[in-house]
Design an enzyme around this catalytic site. Structure first.
Site, PDB file in Angstrom:
ATOM      1  CG  HIS A 109      -4.843   2.577   0.708  1.00  0.00           C
ATOM      2  ND1 HIS A 109      -4.032   3.279   1.572  1.00  0.00           N
ATOM      3  CD2 HIS A 109      -5.023   1.354   1.277  1.00  0.00           C
ATOM      4  CE1 HIS A 109      -3.732   2.518   2.609  1.00  0.00           C
ATOM      5  NE2 HIS A 109      -4.329   1.344   2.462  1.00  0.00           N
ATOM      6  CG  ASN A 117     -10.467  -3.144   1.834  1.00  0.00           C
ATOM      7  OD1 ASN A 117      -9.386  -3.679   1.560  1.00  0.00           O
ATOM      8  ND2 ASN A 117     -10.559  -1.856   2.087  1.00  0.00           N
ATOM      9  CB  SER A 155      -0.928   0.016   1.230  1.00  0.00           C
ATOM     10  OG  SER A 155      -1.788  -1.084   1.220  1.00  0.00           O
TER      11      SER A 155
END
Length: 439
Positions: free
Chosen positions: A213, A266, A150
């Site tokens: 993100h 998600n 990430s």
């Protein structure tokens, strides 16, 4: 690549008889932390997502699609078809983590590569990087350009001195780098791969976006252009990227025989930890779960239920919307089926959706789904979902209460007992614990 002798001869036979044309190309478009309520076709009143909406109009939009509630388990389900507790990573997969996919896993890319597909990945991996054998090009992908994990694995959000860099193949090729144009760079890489595609070989193209993100990044072309602030700018740039990829497929005459799968890994980080609430990150930089309850990292539906769309013009009737239960492991199992790839030798938690996608049957083959976090926290069986994290049984009827507002446990003790027993069996099978619940 771990090539099996049987699969090798299968590839030779496939090439010899020329059956590759009856297998679709596969394009996976994977957003990071995009919420169930973020695309316009899932109800957002301000964010414009014309390309995601068009994808839904031309394919099947799923409204009960579930996956892991954070990055690694959802990607594990997609790439291996298995719940994360079954996979022995032997360590973390973020910055400084020494874990990764073991040789025993039969990845989606390995299966399709051995079936004769060209296999390409663009974007975030997050399934191991410290040893080169864990990287995508040693897990079945012919090419990879992207990040190993990430985009927040840097100070001040994560206390690490490991450099966050872009990789090509198994080498870091750029550090430091500017994240603002990353979506555009991924788009250019993906469209270039499609343009170079050889018509006599099917391909898998997996695009795993860094966005939305945290920390949010967007190019100057999209900054300030949405009606929903920085977060809206980011989503609209991802939507633009999807449009560019779909347009390139069309220009190459590949649309009809290409299965496109779009989803998020998600839900949004609504309940972001204090470490993320600094250096420009704001609470309103997280997306929307719509009317759902919960957040990324939780087993209420806002964490694991995500937008998901499948388009396959030659097989899927356009404009369908389904509330049937579908899970991320089903995508793995289905793609192996349509690619005529060798099945995994491991226990697979996915189901073949082919008949359901084509409209041959009305119901999804998935009848249950297990929700893991630190342990096994919930299960859904049919229309009922039992959650035990708090130590008190929470029972929700998902058909009439998908928002998990009304706890029916007191009225349905027999259902609680049945679902709890199912959780105990699965927990024992995968080596996880279940919270004991009060009678």
């Amino acid at each position: 690549m771990r090539m099996r002798i049987a699969a090798f001869f299968c590839v030779l036979f496939t090439a010899a008889v020329g059956v590759a044309n009856d297998r679709p190309n596969v394009v996976i478009l994977f957003a990071d932390d995009m919420g169930y309520g973020d695309p316009a076709c899932y109800g957002h009143p301000q964010i414009r997502t014309p390309n995601i909406d068009a994808l839904a109009k031309d394919g099947l939009r799923l409204t009960s699609f579930v996956t892991g509630s954070w990055c690694v388990p959802s990607r594990t389900q997609l790439i291996t078809g298995r719940y994360m507790p079954r996979v022995k990573f032997n360590g973390g997969t973020g910055a400084d983590g020494r874990g990764g996919l073991p040789d025993s896993e039969w990845t989606l890319a390995e299966a399709l590569q051995d079936a004769g597909y060209a296999t390409h990945m663009v974007g975030k991996w997050h399934l191991g990087y410290k040893l080169k054998k864990f990287l995508p090009v040693h897990q079945g992908f012919d090419t990879w350009f992207g990040l190993p994990y990430s985009n927040d694995y840097i100070r001040p959000w994560v206390q690490t001195d490991e450099p966050l860099g872009l990789y090509r193949g198994d080498e870091m090729v750029e550090h430091p780098f500017d994240q603002d144009p990353l979506t555009q760079r991924y788009t250019a890489e993906a469209t270039s791969l499609i343009k170079k595609h050889s018509a006599d070989q099917p391909f898998l193209l997996y695009i795993a976006y860094a966005m939305p993100h945290l920390p949010l990044h967007v190019s100057k072309e999209f900054r300030g252009k949405s009606q929903f602030g920085l977060y809206g700018d980011v989503i609209e740039e991802v939507d633009w990227s999807i449009g560019q990829i779909l347009k390139t497929l069309d220009q190459k005459g590949l649309t009809e025989n290409t299965l496109v799968f779009f989803a998020s890994d998600n839900g949004p980080w609504i309940n972001m930890p204090p470490r993320m609430q600094q250096a420009g990150n704001e609470l309103w930089h997280a997306g929307s779960v719509g009317p759902l309850r919960g957040s990324k990292g939780e087993t209420y539906e806002g964490g694991p239920r995500v937008p998901a769309i499948i388009r396959w013009p030659s097989k899927i009737k356009p404009g369908r919307v389904s509330a049937e239960l579908v899970g991320m492991p089903d995508i793995y199992r289905t793609l192996l089926s349509v690619a005529k790839a060798e099945p995994s030798p491991n226990v697979v938690d996915g189901h073949d959706l082919t008949a359901f996608l084509q409209g041959d049957v009305a119901s999804s083959p998935r009848k249950d789904y297990f929700y893991f976090r630190s342990g096994l926290e919930a299960v859904r069986v049919g229309d009922w979902k039992l959650r035990t994290k708090t130590g008190t049984a929470e029972l929700f009827h998902m058909r009439t209460d998908p928002y998990e507002r009304v706890n029916r446990a007191a009225d349905k003790p027999e259902i609680v007992k049945d679902l709890y027993q199912r959780m105990q069996v699965m927990a024992k099978e995968v080596g996880k614990r279940v919270q004991k619940i009060e009678n």
